[in-house]
Design a protein around this motif. Structure first.
Motif, PDB file in Angstrom:
ATOM      1  N   VAL A  74       0.838  -1.198   0.000  1.00 11.44           N
ATOM      2  CA  VAL A  74       0.000   0.000   0.000  1.00 11.44           C
ATOM      3  C   VAL A  74       0.878   1.256   0.000  1.00 11.44           C
ATOM      4  O   VAL A  74       0.618   2.207  -0.740  1.00 11.44           O
ATOM      5  N   GLU A  75       1.914   1.266   0.817  1.00 17.23           N
ATOM      6  CA  GLU A  75       2.807   2.427   0.872  1.00 17.23           C
ATOM      7  C   GLU A  75       3.507   2.634  -0.471  1.00 17.23           C
ATOM      8  O   GLU A  75       3.645   3.763  -0.947  1.00 17.23           O
ATOM      9  N   LYS A  76       3.935   1.535  -1.094  1.00 12.83           N
ATOM     10  CA  LYS A  76       4.584   1.637  -2.402  1.00 12.83           C
ATOM     11  C   LYS A  76       3.627   2.229  -3.436  1.00 12.83           C
ATOM     12  O   LYS A  76       3.998   3.119  -4.207  1.00 12.83           O
ATOM     13  N   LEU A  77       2.365   1.756  -3.442  1.00  9.46           N
ATOM     14  CA  LEU A  77       1.380   2.291  -4.382  1.00  9.46           C
ATOM     15  C   LEU A  77       1.055   3.752  -4.085  1.00  9.46           C
ATOM     16  O   LEU A  77       0.883   4.551  -5.004  1.00  9.46           O
ATOM     17  N   ARG A  78       0.969   4.091  -2.800  1.00  7.28           N
ATOM     18  CA  ARG A  78       0.683   5.485  -2.426  1.00  7.28           C
ATOM     19  C   ARG A  78       1.788   6.397  -2.921  1.00  7.28           C
ATOM     20  O   ARG A  78       1.531   7.445  -3.514  1.00  7.28           O
ATOM     21  N   ARG A  79       3.029   5.976  -2.718  1.00  2.64           N
ATOM     22  CA  ARG A  79       4.159   6.786  -3.171  1.00  2.64           C
ATOM     23  C   ARG A  79       4.185   6.871  -4.699  1.00  2.64           C
ATOM     24  O   ARG A  79       4.456   7.927  -5.262  1.00  2.64           O
ATOM     25  N   GLN A  80       3.902   5.757  -5.359  1.00  6.46           N
ATOM     26  CA  GLN A  80       3.888   5.730  -6.822  1.00  6.46           C
ATOM     27  C   GLN A  80       2.805   6.658  -7.361  1.00  6.46           C
ATOM     28  O   GLN A  80       3.036   7.410  -8.300  1.00  6.46           O
ATOM     29  N   ASN A  81       1.623   6.615  -6.762  1.00 10.16           N
ATOM     30  CA  ASN A  81       0.526   7.480  -7.201  1.00 10.16           C
ATOM     31  C   ASN A  81       0.818   8.947  -6.939  1.00 10.16           C
ATOM     32  O   ASN A  81       0.313   9.824  -7.634  1.00 10.16           O
ATOM     33  N   ALA A  82       1.635   9.226  -5.923  1.00  9.57           N
ATOM     34  CA  ALA A  82       2.009  10.606  -5.617  1.00  9.57           C
ATOM     35  C   ALA A  82       3.172  11.079  -6.492  1.00  9.57           C
ATOM     36  O   ALA A  82       3.584  12.232  -6.412  1.00  9.57           O
ATOM     37  N   GLY A  83       3.720  10.165  -7.317  1.00 11.06           N
ATOM     38  CA  GLY A  83       4.834  10.536  -8.182  1.00 11.06           C
ATOM     39  C   GLY A  83       6.181  10.462  -7.499  1.00 11.06           C
ATOM     40  O   GLY A  83       7.165  10.998  -8.002  1.00 11.06           O
ATOM     41  N   ILE A  84       6.252   9.800  -6.363  1.00 12.54           N
ATOM     42  CA  ILE A  84       7.507   9.694  -5.627  1.00 12.54           C
ATOM     43  C   ILE A  84       8.247   8.449  -6.105  1.00 12.54           C
ATOM     44  O   ILE A  84       7.743   7.339  -6.033  1.00 12.54           O
ATOM     45  N   VAL A  85       9.451   8.658  -6.613  1.00  9.83           N
ATOM     46  CA  VAL A  85      10.291   7.563  -7.073  1.00  9.83           C
ATOM     47  C   VAL A  85      11.654   7.742  -6.429  1.00  9.83           C
ATOM     48  O   VAL A  85      12.230   8.831  -6.469  1.00  9.83           O
ATOM     49  N   HIS A  86      12.178   6.704  -5.828  1.00 12.83           N
ATOM     50  CA  HIS A  86      13.486   6.752  -5.164  1.00 12.83           C
ATOM     51  C   HIS A  86      13.544   7.893  -4.147  1.00 12.83           C
ATOM     52  O   HIS A  86      14.488   8.668  -4.102  1.00 12.83           O
ATOM     53  N   ASP A  87      12.502   8.020  -3.340  1.00  9.29           N
ATOM     54  CA  ASP A  87      12.416   8.977  -2.237  1.00  9.29           C
ATOM     55  C   ASP A  87      12.351  10.437  -2.663  1.00  9.29           C
ATOM     56  O   ASP A  87      12.645  11.326  -1.883  1.00  9.29           O
ATOM     57  N   PHE A  88      12.014  10.716  -3.902  1.00  7.91           N
ATOM     58  CA  PHE A  88      11.767  12.100  -4.294  1.00  7.91           C
ATOM     59  C   PHE A  88      10.734  12.131  -5.403  1.00  7.91           C
ATOM     60  O   PHE A  88      10.511  11.146  -6.081  1.00  7.91           O
ATOM     61  N   ALA A  89      10.093  13.271  -5.532  1.00  8.91           N
ATOM     62  CA  ALA A  89       9.088  13.448  -6.576  1.00  8.91           C
ATOM     63  C   ALA A  89       9.454  14.678  -7.398  1.00  8.91           C
ATOM     64  O   ALA A  89      10.070  15.608  -6.898  1.00  8.91           O
ATOM     65  N   ILE A  90       9.069  14.640  -8.628  1.00 11.14           N
ATOM     66  CA  ILE A  90       9.311  15.782  -9.510  1.00 11.14           C
ATOM     67  C   ILE A  90       8.069  16.662  -9.500  1.00 11.14           C
ATOM     68  O   ILE A  90       6.955  16.189  -9.723  1.00 11.14           O
ATOM     69  N   ASP A  91       8.275  17.934  -9.255  1.00 13.39           N
ATOM     70  CA  ASP A  91       7.172  18.894  -9.291  1.00 13.39           C
ATOM     71  C   ASP A  91       7.041  19.375 -10.734  1.00 13.39           C
ATOM     72  O   ASP A  91       7.709  20.313 -11.160  1.00 13.39           O
ATOM     73  N   PHE A  92       6.184  18.683 -11.494  1.00 15.81           N
ATOM     74  CA  PHE A  92       6.051  18.986 -12.915  1.00 15.81           C
ATOM     75  C   PHE A  92       5.465  20.368 -13.160  1.00 15.81           C
ATOM     76  O   PHE A  92       5.815  21.022 -14.144  1.00 15.81           O
ATOM     77  N   ASP A  93       4.595  20.841 -12.306  1.00 18.83           N
ATOM     78  CA  ASP A  93       4.039  22.189 -12.471  1.00 18.83           C
ATOM     79  C   ASP A  93       5.142  23.237 -12.360  1.00 18.83           C
ATOM     80  O   ASP A  93       5.205  24.176 -13.149  1.00 18.83           O
ATOM     81  N   SER A  94       6.016  23.062 -11.381  1.00 14.75           N
ATOM     82  CA  SER A  94       7.125  23.998 -11.203  1.00 14.75           C
ATOM     83  C   SER A  94       8.098  23.915 -12.384  1.00 14.75           C
ATOM     84  O   SER A  94       8.575  24.936 -12.885  1.00 14.75           O
ATOM     85  N   ALA A  95       8.392  22.686 -12.820  1.00 15.84           N
ATOM     86  CA  ALA A  95       9.297  22.510 -13.961  1.00 15.84           C
ATOM     87  C   ALA A  95       8.703  23.136 -15.220  1.00 15.84           C
ATOM     88  O   ALA A  95       9.398  23.814 -15.983  1.00 15.84           O
ATOM     89  N   ARG A  96       7.405  22.925 -15.426  1.00 14.25           N
ATOM     90  CA  ARG A  96       6.721  23.489 -16.588  1.00 14.25           C
ATOM     91  C   ARG A  96       6.785  25.021 -16.559  1.00 14.25           C
ATOM     92  O   ARG A  96       7.068  25.671 -17.568  1.00 14.25           O
ATOM     93  N   SER A  97       6.559  25.593 -15.381  1.00 13.37           N
ATOM     94  CA  SER A  97       6.605  27.037 -15.225  1.00 13.37           C
ATOM     95  C   SER A  97       8.015  27.578 -15.505  1.00 13.37           C
ATOM     96  O   SER A  97       8.181  28.594 -16.184  1.00 13.37           O
ATOM     97  N   GLU A  98       9.012  26.872 -14.990  1.00 13.92           N
ATOM     98  CA  GLU A  98      10.407  27.285 -15.219  1.00 13.92           C
ATOM     99  C   GLU A  98      10.759  27.221 -16.704  1.00 13.92           C
ATOM    100  O   GLU A  98      11.381  28.133 -17.256  1.00 13.92           O
ATOM    101  N   ILE A  99      10.348  26.178 -17.375  1.00 12.81           N
ATOM    102  CA  ILE A  99      10.634  26.028 -18.811  1.00 12.81           C
ATOM    103  C   ILE A  99       9.940  27.124 -19.605  1.00 12.81           C
ATOM    104  O   ILE A  99      10.550  27.746 -20.492  1.00 12.81           O
ATOM    105  N   ARG A 100       8.682  27.400 -19.277  1.00  9.99           N
ATOM    106  CA  ARG A 100       7.964  28.469 -19.976  1.00  9.99           C
ATOM    107  C   ARG A 100       8.639  29.819 -19.765  1.00  9.99           C
ATOM    108  O   ARG A 100       8.743  30.628 -20.685  1.00  9.99           O
TER     109      ARG A 100
END
Length: 117
Positions: A74-100
């Motif tokens: 359950v914890e693995k699925l929760r982390r996966q659904n939250a976008g957390i991989v290898h103990d960190f997640a990528i903030d795609f909204d922030s990355a998208r804003s920075e790229i724009r």
């Protein structure tokens, strides 16, 4: 404009692990209660329940293992659904804003006539 940062994940198995975890926890609680009753019976001079208690201890151990495995799942699925991989997640909204923002600055310099020092 196509949004290339959208993460698409399969919806299969969502909720199943949480449900299985709940079932495993209830089973564990029932076994723990039965074991407690068997220990009380032995303490009250009913040694024939000792054999039952031994079986309950084995069942309780297996149940605990199931609960722990399901919690990990359950914890693995929760982390996966939250976008957390290898103990960190990528903030795609922030990355998208920075790229724009960077693209906008590049576009602004195109018509500037040169690069300033």
């Amino acid at each position: 404009m196509i949004d290339l940062m959208t993460l698409i994940t399969p919806d299969e198995d969502r909720g199943n692990s949480a449900e299985l975890l709940g079932i495993a926890e209830k089973h564990f609680e029932r076994l723990a209660g039965a074991l407690d009753r068997a220990v009380v019976a032995v303490e009250q001079g009913q040694p024939e329940t000792a054999k039952e208690a031994n079986g309950l201890v084995r069942d309780l151990s297996k149940s605990l293992q199931s609960v722990m495995e399901e919690r990990v799942r359950v914890e693995k699925l929760r982390r996966q659904n939250a976008g957390i991989v290898h103990d960190f997640a990528i903030d795609f909204d922030s990355a998208r804003s920075e790229i724009r923002g960077r693209l906008a600055r590049l576009r602004a310099t195109v018509g500037a006539g040169g690069v300033s020092e």
